[in-house]
Design an enzyme around this catalytic site. Structure first.
Site, PDB file in Angstrom:
ATOM      1  N   CYS A 162     -68.377  15.582   3.797  1.00 59.73           N
ATOM      2  CA  CYS A 162     -68.734  14.807   4.774  1.00 59.73           C
ATOM      3  C   CYS A 162     -67.786  14.683   5.693  1.00 59.73           C
ATOM      4  CB  CYS A 162     -69.110  13.419   4.092  1.00 59.73           C
ATOM      5  SG  CYS A 162     -67.846  12.651   3.021  1.00 59.73           S
TER       6      CYS A 162
HETATM    7  P1  NDP Z   1     -79.520  13.307   0.400  1.00 61.51           P
HETATM    8  O1  NDP Z   1     -79.510  12.305   1.379  1.00 61.51           O
HETATM    9  O2  NDP Z   1     -80.587  14.398   0.724  1.00 61.51           O
HETATM   10  O3  NDP Z   1     -79.394  13.181  -1.106  1.00 61.51           O
HETATM   11  C1  NDP Z   1     -78.385  12.240  -1.483  1.00 61.51           C
HETATM   12  C2  NDP Z   1     -78.963  11.543  -2.927  1.00 61.51           C
HETATM   13  O4  NDP Z   1     -80.160  10.656  -2.387  1.00 61.51           O
HETATM   14  C3  NDP Z   1     -79.317  12.539  -3.919  1.00 61.51           C
HETATM   15  O5  NDP Z   1     -79.257  11.932  -5.414  1.00 61.51           O
HETATM   16  C4  NDP Z   1     -81.100  12.487  -3.480  1.00 61.51           C
HETATM   17  O6  NDP Z   1     -81.710  12.965  -4.608  1.00 61.51           O
HETATM   18  C5  NDP Z   1     -81.211  11.038  -3.092  1.00 61.51           C
HETATM   19  N1  NDP Z   1     -82.242  10.778  -2.627  1.00 61.51           N
HETATM   20  C6  NDP Z   1     -83.152  11.709  -1.385  1.00 61.51           C
HETATM   21  N2  NDP Z   1     -84.170  11.015  -1.090  1.00 61.51           N
HETATM   22  C7  NDP Z   1     -84.040   9.846  -1.611  1.00 61.51           C
HETATM   23  C8  NDP Z   1     -85.147   8.448  -1.347  1.00 61.51           C
HETATM   24  N3  NDP Z   1     -86.028   8.694  -0.676  1.00 61.51           N
HETATM   25  N4  NDP Z   1     -84.695   7.526  -2.050  1.00 61.51           N
HETATM   26  C9  NDP Z   1     -83.446   7.283  -2.711  1.00 61.51           C
HETATM   27  N5  NDP Z   1     -82.758   8.500  -3.141  1.00 61.51           N
HETATM   28  C10 NDP Z   1     -83.009   9.641  -2.384  1.00 61.51           C
HETATM   29  O7  NDP Z   1     -78.216  14.160   0.802  1.00 61.51           O
HETATM   30  P2  NDP Z   1     -77.594  15.494   0.089  1.00 61.51           P
HETATM   31  O8  NDP Z   1     -77.432  15.400  -1.274  1.00 61.51           O
HETATM   32  O9  NDP Z   1     -78.114  16.742   0.717  1.00 61.51           O
HETATM   33  O10 NDP Z   1     -75.934  15.492   0.680  1.00 61.51           O
HETATM   34  C11 NDP Z   1     -75.705  15.799   1.977  1.00 61.51           C
HETATM   35  C12 NDP Z   1     -75.443  14.621   2.833  1.00 61.51           C
HETATM   36  O11 NDP Z   1     -74.552  13.795   2.332  1.00 61.51           O
HETATM   37  C13 NDP Z   1     -74.821  15.400   4.261  1.00 61.51           C
HETATM   38  O12 NDP Z   1     -75.598  14.644   5.331  1.00 61.51           O
HETATM   39  C14 NDP Z   1     -73.281  14.629   4.048  1.00 61.51           C
HETATM   40  O13 NDP Z   1     -72.799  14.215   5.250  1.00 61.51           O
HETATM   41  C15 NDP Z   1     -73.583  13.264   3.140  1.00 61.51           C
HETATM   42  N6  NDP Z   1     -72.325  13.058   2.245  1.00 61.51           N
HETATM   43  C16 NDP Z   1     -71.609  11.971   2.793  1.00 61.51           C
HETATM   44  C17 NDP Z   1     -70.653  11.689   2.135  1.00 61.51           C
HETATM   45  C18 NDP Z   1     -69.662  10.320   2.760  1.00 61.51           C
HETATM   46  O14 NDP Z   1     -68.893   9.865   1.836  1.00 61.51           O
HETATM   47  N7  NDP Z   1     -69.897   9.744   3.686  1.00 61.51           N
HETATM   48  C19 NDP Z   1     -70.028  12.307   1.038  1.00 61.51           C
HETATM   49  C20 NDP Z   1     -70.757  13.739   0.799  1.00 61.51           C
HETATM   50  C21 NDP Z   1     -71.870  13.828   1.376  1.00 61.51           C
HETATM   51  P3  NDP Z   1     -82.232  14.510  -4.833  1.00 61.51           P
HETATM   52  O15 NDP Z   1     -80.956  15.187  -4.994  1.00 61.51           O
HETATM   53  O16 NDP Z   1     -83.176  14.614  -5.777  1.00 61.51           O
HETATM   54  O17 NDP Z   1     -82.692  14.947  -3.435  1.00 61.51           O
END
Ligand code: NDP
Length: 479
Positions: free
Chosen positions: A283
């Protein structure tokens, strides 16, 4: 022979297996790493019930006793460091050096918050009334829900669950679908260290099913989420609507500014470490570099040379500096961003060839317009756009002209420039002559604008504030 992990949900201290998901090694699709449950809302309901039953007993333990369990879990992780790091490489794709560092981070986070068990408390204040003393207490919230992404599947759950647990809460964790093994290693360490049944529950499954059930459950007092901005904003709205407490850390479009007075070779190393390490899937990754004119050409040449060092490979092979992209879906998003930039007429100083499997070469783009998608949108892959600014003030304006505000860095030899940058840039993390990536665990972390809810910070001692509430006790006596 690589182990196949059969991952179960952990609910009320018991394992509930399932096989709805298969996860293959992104560097070697013949390597089946895990099968894990594709749970429904009923599993979340059971987990929240178990957490609610266990929480009062956990909160009534002296905080140093809670801390001792975190400390013991850290020792268990330390004893299994190499095995866990190798599993992390297999399921996420990062390099072994990156994975070892991430497991080390989880160990240190457990130690840090374990020792906080000796220090938790609030200030004691003088009262305006005679024979009266005021002290403040921090109380646990109850059951908290944690939702975590795949890119740091050990460090992020650790830096959420450790402050939650030390503050006396019970946890229901929903890890990312792609990385169930890493999180299970953390849970196993806590269980082996003596965490009472039900204090930590882990439910695997799809975000829109399991995550949504957790977010909407009125018994869940608070939700801490890290992930994409779209999902984070949805979660923030949903939890606010039911008057729960919510913390969301989301995306970024982090800029590295390279000024004319910078050491160009050092700046290129910093840009490559921030842009290509972790396959750009952090991120805080530097996905845009803003150069002033005097350094632009030399910097692009130096970064292009650096890109050759980050040739993608299997993270388990010694010498690999960059692993594959995590999944087909993620790769499709990254290559779509690259192709759009190509259509807009950018120049490829490095990269631009078709990926081999999930192996994508580091990509350095020049000539992109300030308004172009590649200069403005988060890509979350090894892609760096190099832009030009007239001077420091123009560069700062460009850094701030973004919906995001997570991390920003400047390369300069001037103390005055560094100070002006730190004061004027709107981002939660500022670095000088260091990559935008890489955080200390004892330092508050979070962003502003669309990168974060920007209320409570994670990490450092302040992290426990999100997981507790303050009560003021007026204690009077009569002589
Ligand atoms: P997502 O937002 O797709 O997923 C994050 C988590 O949320 C996963 O466990 C996912 O489950 C879950 N999720 C997805 N949809 C829902 C919903 N409708 N309701 C509740 N939970 C849900 O992100 P990614 O995993 O693809 O990670 C990448 C993103 O994370 C990037 O945009 C990055 O910038 C951000 N990020 C930010 C950080 C920070 O500290 N600011 C650190 C690391 C990443 P599932 O796996 O089943 O889809």
């Amino acid at each position: 022979m690589s182990t196949l992990h059969r991952i179960s949900n952990l609910i009320g201290g018991k394992d509930f297996p399932g096989d709805g998901y298969e996860r293959r090694n992104p560097a070697d699709p013949s390597d089946l790493v895990s099968v894990s449950p594709a749970s429904g809302a009923d599993a979340v309901d059971a987990a929240v019930t178990a957490a609610g039953d266990a929480q009062p007993g956990w909160a009534s333990l002296p905080a140093p006793a809670r801390g001792a369990i975190l400390m013991d879990a850290a020792e268990i992780l330390r004893g299994r460091h190499e095995e866990i790091a190798r599993d992390l490489v297999r399921e996420e794709g990062k390099t072994l050096a990156e994975a070892r560092g991430e497991v080390r981070r989880a160990i240190d986070v457990f130690r840090f918050f374990g020792s906080e068990g000796w220090r938790l408390g609030g200030p004691t204040l003088p009262s305006s009334q005679p024979d009266t003393l005021v002290h403040t207490r921090r109380e646990a919230l109850g059951v908290v829900g944690l939702i975590t992404p795949w890119n740091f599947p050990i460090a992020i759950p650790a830096w959420k669950m450790a402050p939650a647990l030390i503050a006396g809460n019970a946890v229901v964790l929903k890890p990312a679908e792609l990385t169930p093994v890493s999180t299970r290693h953390l849970a196993d360490a806590l269980v082996q260290a003596g965490l009472p049944a039900g204090v930590l529950n882990v439910v695997h499954g799809a975000g829109p099913v399991v995550g949504e059930a957790l977010v909407t459950d009125p018994r869940v007092a608070a939700v801490s989420f890290t992930g994409s901005t779209t999902v984070g904003m949805h979660i923030e709205r949903t939890v606010h609507e039911r008057r729960g407490r919510v913390q969301v850390e989301m995306g970024g479009k982090n800029a590295l500014v390279v000024l004319d007075d910078a050491d160009v070779e050092q700046a290129a190393q910093i840009a490559a470490a921030g842009g290509f390490a972790l396959t750009g899937q952090a991120c805080t990754a530097s996905s845009r570099v803003i150069c002033t004119p005097g350094v632009y050409e030399a910097f692009v040449a130096a970064l292009t040379k650096q890109a050759e060092r980050y040739r993608p490979g299997n993270g388990l092979d010694g010498g690999t500096l960059m692993g594959p992209v995590v999944s087909e879906q993620q790769l499709a998003g990254v290559t779509a961003a690259i192709e759009r930039a190509r259509d807009e007429g950018v120049t490829f100083a490095a990269g631009g060839d078709a990926p081999q499997g999930l192996m994508l070469a580091p990509t350095v783009l020049t000539g992109a317009g300030r308004e172009s998608a590649v200069a403005r949108d988060e890509i979350f892959g090894p892609v760096v756009a190099v832009l030009v600014a007239e001077d420091l003030d123009d560069a700062i304006e460009l850094v701030n002209d973004s919906r995001y505000g997570l991390a920003a860095a400047v390369c300069t030899q001037s103390l005055a420039h560094a100070q002006r940058f730190a004061a004027r840039v709107r981002a939660g993390v500022i670095k000088v002559n260091r990559p935008t990536t890489g955080l200390d665990l004892n330092v508050p972390f979070g962003g502003v604008k669309d990168s974060s809810s920007n209320t409570f910070r994670e990490q450092g001692t302040v992290a426990t504030e999100f997981y507790s509430w303050s009560k003021s006790v007026y204690m009077g006596w009569d002589d």
